[in-house]
Design an enzyme around this catalytic site. Structure first.
Site, PDB file in Angstrom:
ATOM      1  N   LYS A  52       1.051   1.067  -3.021  1.00  0.00           N
ATOM      2  CA  LYS A  52       2.207   1.293  -3.902  1.00  0.00           C
ATOM      3  C   LYS A  52       2.101   0.414  -5.153  1.00  0.00           C
ATOM      4  O   LYS A  52       2.345   0.870  -6.262  1.00  0.00           O
ATOM      5  CB  LYS A  52       3.507   1.009  -3.127  1.00  0.00           C
ATOM      6  CG  LYS A  52       3.799   2.113  -2.110  1.00  0.00           C
ATOM      7  CD  LYS A  52       4.875   1.766  -1.100  1.00  0.00           C
ATOM      8  CE  LYS A  52       4.934   2.871  -0.038  1.00  0.00           C
ATOM      9  NZ  LYS A  52       5.865   2.585   1.058  1.00  0.00           N
ATOM     10  N   GLN A  96       9.560  -2.269   2.726  1.00  0.00           N
ATOM     11  CA  GLN A  96       8.580  -1.542   3.549  1.00  0.00           C
ATOM     12  C   GLN A  96       9.063  -1.456   5.001  1.00  0.00           C
ATOM     13  O   GLN A  96       9.370  -2.467   5.617  1.00  0.00           O
ATOM     14  CB  GLN A  96       7.207  -2.239   3.459  1.00  0.00           C
ATOM     15  CG  GLN A  96       6.091  -1.504   4.175  1.00  0.00           C
ATOM     16  CD  GLN A  96       5.800  -0.122   3.591  1.00  0.00           C
ATOM     17  OE1 GLN A  96       5.816   0.071   2.389  1.00  0.00           O
ATOM     18  NE2 GLN A  96       5.559   0.851   4.452  1.00  0.00           N
ATOM     19  N   ASP A 119      13.808   4.494  -2.396  1.00  0.00           N
ATOM     20  CA  ASP A 119      13.403   5.224  -1.188  1.00  0.00           C
ATOM     21  C   ASP A 119      14.457   6.267  -0.812  1.00  0.00           C
ATOM     22  O   ASP A 119      14.252   7.049   0.119  1.00  0.00           O
ATOM     23  CB  ASP A 119      13.218   4.232  -0.020  1.00  0.00           C
ATOM     24  CG  ASP A 119      11.766   4.128   0.400  1.00  0.00           C
ATOM     25  OD1 ASP A 119      10.962   4.967  -0.062  1.00  0.00           O
ATOM     26  OD2 ASP A 119      11.432   3.220   1.189  1.00  0.00           O
TER      27      ASP A 119
END
Ligand code: NAP
Length: 291
Positions: A52, A96, A119
């Site tokens: 990422k 994460q 997200d």
């Protein structure tokens, strides 16, 4: 069989995003920023976070990495999130998942400023997805939607596969994939059936579908008996068996059919990180009042 090449589509979108960032940076004299949070040292999570960060660098997003100990408490993760919420250089915050030691990820996600929730997992963003009625509204409001589901929509869009009026079956009802995919399909005027582990006669249902999206996490579960000729199959599944990656679809079983299909790897996977970049740009635009 026609392969929907997620790698190629993803590269095309990343190129477009890079150009967009160049213009935005010129216009605002600021650079979009993404803060990543890695809790602990899980090797797979480390690889994901590193890809990422690398993807951010490639398109011109500044990344701010935060690595904290696996022994951290939920309170200390939330205190870091609060600091990042206040940081004007940070447009997106990526925590994460999964968190180690059964730490409560819901609590942490809820602490993220929803305008930085790249997200798309904050209850505000997932709730808004159920309230919004059309794709246009999603774009206009720059709604942050979970990356894999929005990636599925862009795969279909870039492959010129129509959704409106189509009969679509989504197998899997997770908050991460199945539910948001279904909501996005609905907002694109599809007729949507959601299937799950308690669905009866699954084959009969999927056999009627123009598009089947499968996200169940069971290697090679869907074979040719589930799919009608001419259908499109989006395989979200990522299953590691004996060191090799497989989707939820038995690729060999369907390969001689007249269908569109995403391969694993190289289908949905590459789109997920690309959509993280896309969401970070949306958040940047919102923070800078760019319509
Ligand atoms: P999840 O939270 O475990 O949900 C799985 C869903 O599949 C559940 O709704 C479950 O039904 C349903 N299911 C399980 N067995 C089934 C069966 N035999 N028939 C019908 N439905 C069944 O998984 P997830 O997070 O959504 O992920 C699904 C897969 O996508 C995994 O392989 C994951 O690795 C992959 N994934 C890929 C990406 C990517 O970037 N490509 C991103 C996210 C996830 P119940 O609700 O009834 O239990």
């Amino acid at each position: 069989m026609n392969i929907i090449n997620g790698k190629e589509i993803s590269q095309k979108i990343r190129f477009e995003l890079k150009e967009k960032i160049k213009n935005l940076t010129k216009q605002t004299e600021k650079q979009p920023g993404l803060a990543t949070i890695l809790v602990g040292d899980d090797p797979a999570s480390k690889i994901y976070v590193n890809s990422k960060i690398k993807a951010c660098e490639q398109v011109g997003i500044k990344s701010y990495h935060n690595h904290i100990l696996a022994t951290s408490s939920v309170e200390s993760i939330i205190s870091l999130i609060k600091k990042l919420n206040e940081d004007k250089n940070v447009d997106g915050i990526l925590l994460q998942l999964p968190l180690p030691n059964k730490l409560d990820s819901d609590k942490c996600i809820q602490a993220i400023d929803y305008s930085k929730d790249v997200d798309g997992l904050h209850p505000y963003n997932s709730g808004m997805l159920t309230l919004i009625k059309s794709w246009d509204e999603i774009s206009k409001q720059k709604l942050l939607v979970s990356c894999t589901p929005i990636g599925v929509m862009y795969l279909l869009k870039y492959s010129n596969i129509d959704i409106a009026g189509k009969n679509i079956v989504v197998i899997g009802r997770s908050n991460l994939v199945g539910k948001p995919v279904s909501m996005l399909m609905l907002s694109n005027n599809a007729t949507v059936t959601m299937a799950h582990s308690r669905t009866q006669n699954l084959k009969e249902i999927t056999k009627k579908a123009d598009i089947v999206v499968v996200a169940i996490g069971k290697a090679k579960f869907i074979n040719k008996d589930f799919i009608k000729d001419g259908a499109t199959v989006i395989d979200v599944g990522i299953n590691r068996v004996d060191g090799k990656l497989y989707g939820d679809v038995d690729f060999d079983s369907v390969k001689d059919m007249n269908i569109n299909i995403t391969p694993v790897p190289g289908g949905v996977g590459p789109m997920t990180i690309t959509m993280l970049l896309h969401n970070t740009i949306l958040a940047f635009e919102k923070h800078n009042n760019i319509i």
